[in-house]
Each structure stands twice: as structure tokens, then as C-alpha cells.
Design a protein around this motif. Structure first.
Motif, short mmCIF file in Angstrom:
data_model
loop_
_atom_site.label_atom_id
_atom_site.label_comp_id
_atom_site.label_asym_id
_atom_site.label_seq_id
_atom_site.Cartn_x
_atom_site.Cartn_y
_atom_site.Cartn_z
N THR A 1 0.86 -1.20 0.00
CA THR A 1 0.00 0.00 0.00
C THR A 1 0.88 1.24 0.00
OG1 THR A 1 -0.06 -0.30 2.40
CG2 THR A 1 -2.01 -0.99 1.17
N VAL B 1 -5.45 0.01 -10.16
CA VAL B 1 -5.92 1.39 -10.07
C VAL B 1 -4.88 2.29 -10.72
CG1 VAL B 1 -6.60 3.27 -8.52
CG2 VAL B 1 -7.20 0.91 -7.95
N THR C 1 -8.72 1.26 0.84
CA THR C 1 -7.36 0.71 0.90
C THR C 1 -7.36 -0.53 1.79
OG1 THR C 1 -6.43 2.90 0.59
CG2 THR C 1 -4.98 1.23 1.56
N ARG D 1 -6.94 6.66 2.75
CA ARG D 1 -7.82 5.53 3.08
C ARG D 1 -8.46 4.88 1.84
NH1 ARG D 1 -5.58 7.60 7.11
NH2 ARG D 1 -6.51 7.67 9.21
N THR D 2 -8.19 5.42 0.67
CA THR D 2 -8.76 4.85 -0.55
C THR D 2 -7.67 4.70 -1.61
OG1 THR D 2 -9.33 7.05 -1.41
CG2 THR D 2 -11.06 5.85 -0.22
N ILE D 3 -7.93 3.76 -2.52
CA ILE D 3 -7.12 3.59 -3.72
C ILE D 3 -8.13 3.62 -4.88
CG2 ILE D 3 -7.05 1.10 -3.17
CD1 ILE D 3 -4.48 1.02 -4.93
N THR E 1 -2.17 6.03 -0.39
CA THR E 1 -3.40 5.24 -0.26
C THR E 1 -3.70 4.91 1.20
OG1 THR E 1 -2.40 3.02 -0.46
CG2 THR E 1 -2.91 4.20 -2.52
N GLY F 1 -5.33 -2.60 -6.06
CA GLY F 1 -6.39 -2.53 -5.06
C GLY F 1 -7.03 -3.89 -4.89
N THR G 1 -0.58 7.19 -6.31
CA THR G 1 -1.86 7.18 -5.59
C THR G 1 -2.67 5.92 -5.91
OG1 THR G 1 -2.77 8.44 -7.43
CG2 THR G 1 -2.07 9.68 -5.49
N GLY G 2 -2.13 5.07 -6.80
CA GLY G 2 -2.85 3.88 -7.24
C GLY G 2 -2.10 2.61 -6.91
#
Lengths: 191, 191
Positions: free
Chosen positions: A112, B190, A127, A120-122, A116, A188, A184-185
Motif C-alpha cells: 500500500t 488502479v 485501501t 484511506r482509498t485507492i 493510499t 487494489g 496514488t494507485g
């Protein structure tokens, strides 16, 4: 509530600290100036790059007995980005576990990217932290901290699966460094 | 338009055939009864389980010279689901490339469950095919077929990265078999 020591003050350490505290657990952060200090946490996250692990062991190894120790490293050859520097049939986490026979070593957070964790998100996904380890209670403890902090956690199996987690982290890093994926990716987890 | 031979009539072969034809390319499917037939495609997808690869080579190996050959296998120990059966420092794809020195071997489709190919999505993400190989033209040819068929494609690097793709496929399979991930999910990319 769990008390967590984070060794390392970089972006990963900061992002993990934010996850821990936002979930209601407490954090102690140790940097290089704290060499020799015994971490006070029940969980100790070694949030350092792989090449720094040996020094962390020298500085803090005796204080890790009885604790849950979390290895987040990706043991890449950072000159070539074309291989790992651990034996092909092993992992950084397995070597760490061998060096710390009185600790419960977990592999987590190596797949991770910091952004991310912080967000808290991808993409549109939550995440997900993949956790490998041989002690079910230790995995459950870390999963609880992670989930309280707004992330998902998946039990990735025994510590031997750290080899695959490190392969995944390696692949993800090479794709990001090569501009094929954004920082940022990445990968996931679609559950 | 590319002409693609698919060796194997299972769910993966069917899903890949649908991707190929929906993108305007043509498909020939070869099953066990076609042993000895020279595949007519410029691209030949070996859509068989890993244990069947040796027989496919025996049946069709001579006809694969000059072609782009796609290995989709996950070389797991299917009795234990706890290890791969290829050497730790190699991969099924590397072994295949060594056996087919006159072909351009690619690794692809081993990290995408059949349902995510058939549906073109994994959760809310487009399904992404990771393609590793040493020949840029071969990778571009397969990527074009994949993208025309409604999927995303990412160049995952040299064929040596097949080792990491097989680790990813292994991890994903163990999580699905263990009920930690659905067969409609897994690792999404992602970007």
C-alpha cells in the motif's frame, strides 16, 4: 486500544501513525536519535526502508522480544529496480523472523503506497492492508488497529506468503517508477 | 485485426476468446482432439492449466515457431495451495520460453479471474491484463487485442517479471480458495 511504536519518521511511518491514532490507538514514534530506546508499544512497526532494517535490529532488537513486529519493507535492488535482494525462496520478513525468534513477526503495509494509506482509498476502493504471519492473535491485533483506522485488512496467510507480498510490492513499485501506475494507485483489493 | 489461436476450451479460454472476437479479431479454438494441428493464429494463447503445458508442447510445439505464445498459467501445487512448483528464481513462463526459443513468449491473463475477463470489470474497475515479455512488438500486439476487446492492458516489463506475476496469481488464488476474496474480485489495477 493498542499502543503502537513506529520506528521511522518517513511518509510511510507518518501515514501508519495517522491510521493508528485515528482509530483510537496510541502511537510512539522513534527516529534515529532514539537508538537504544526500548519501544513501548505492544505492536512495533519497522517503518524504514529495507536497507535500514539491519541498523534497526542493532538499535532496538533486544527490545522487540515478546512484541508483534511489523515488517513493511520491499527489499528491492534500488539501483536496478530489476530484482529483489533477498533469496528467491525466502523474504525480508522471513529473515527478520529468524533474527527475532522471540517476536511475532508480521508482513504488512508493503503493498500500500503511503498516499493510499493517508487517504484511506485507492481509486474508488477502500485501501486494504494485506497481513501475513504465523500467529493468528498477532494478525488479529494488527487487523483491528488497521480497521479501526479506516482501512480494510485481509489475512494473507502464513508468514511464508510474505514472499508473494514482497513480489507484489516489487511489481507495484517497478510499475510506479516506470510511470505505468500512479503513486496514488497500484493494486487494489476487490472483495 | 489479429488472428488468435486459443489452445484450451475451459472457462479461461472461452473468456479470452470472447475478448478477442468482441474486439474484431478472429479466433480459432483448439482442444485435445486437435493434437498435432498447427495453430493458425499469429498469437497462440495456451489457455490450459499448468500441469497440461507439457502435453501442449508435445502436441503443438513445432507449430509455435515464429508466433507470439501467451502463457496464462499459475504453476501452483494444487494439492497444498502453499507453494509454486517452479524454481523460486524462475517462472513457468521462463521455462516455456526456454522450450520455445523460436517463439515470442508472453505472460498474461494469469492475474485475472475468468469472471473479470468475461464481465470486463473487477468491482468498479476496468479489468486490466498485465503483460510481461521481452519482445515489445509482441506485447503491443497482445495489448491491442486486449484493449480492442474492452479490457485495459499494462506492460508489466520483461519476461523476468513473470515471476512476480505468478506470485501475484498464486496469492490471489490462495485468497479466493480460502474465501478471503470472491472469484469475481481479486487484485484490481488502479491507474
Amino acid at each position: 486500544m493498542t499502543h503502537v511504536s513506529i520506528i521511522g519518521t518517513g511518509t510511510m511511518g507518518q501515514a501508519i501513525a495517522d491510521v493508528v491514532t485515528s482509530g483510537g490507538s496510541t502511537v510512539e514514534t522513534l527516529g534515529r536519535a532514539d537508538a537504544g530506546t526500548t519501544p513501548s508499544g505492544d505492536v512495533v512497526v519497522l517503518a524504514v526502508p529495507y536497507p535500514a532494517l539491519a541498523q534497526v535490529l542493532a538499535d532496538h532488537g533486544d527490545g522487540l522480544a515478546g512484541k508483534v513486529v511489523v515488517d513493511i519493507t520491499n527489499p528491492l535492488d534500488f539501483e536496478t529496480f530489476d530484482s529483489l535482494v533477498v533469496p528467491a525462496d525466502s523474504s525480508a520478513a522471513a529473515a527478520l523472523a529468524a533474527a527475532l525468534p522471540q517476536s511475532h513477526v508480521l508482513k504488512a503495509f508493503n503493498t500500500t503506497f503511503a498516499a493510499t494509506l493517508a487517504g484511506r482509498t485507492i481509486g474508488s476502493l477502500p485501501t486494504t492492508v494485506l497481513i501475513a504471519g504465523d500467529d493468528a492473535d498477532a494478525k488479529a491485533l494488527l487487523a483491528g488497529v488497521v480497521e479501526a483506522g479506516g482501512l480494510k485488512a485481509v489475512d494473507a496467510g502464513a508468514l511464508s506468503r510474505a514472499r508473494e507480498l514482497e513480489a507484489l510490492g516489487f511489481l507495484q513499485l517497478t510499475l510506479a517508477v516506470g510511470g505505468k501506475l500512479p503513486w496514488t494507485g497500484g493494486f487494489g483489493v476487490v472483495a
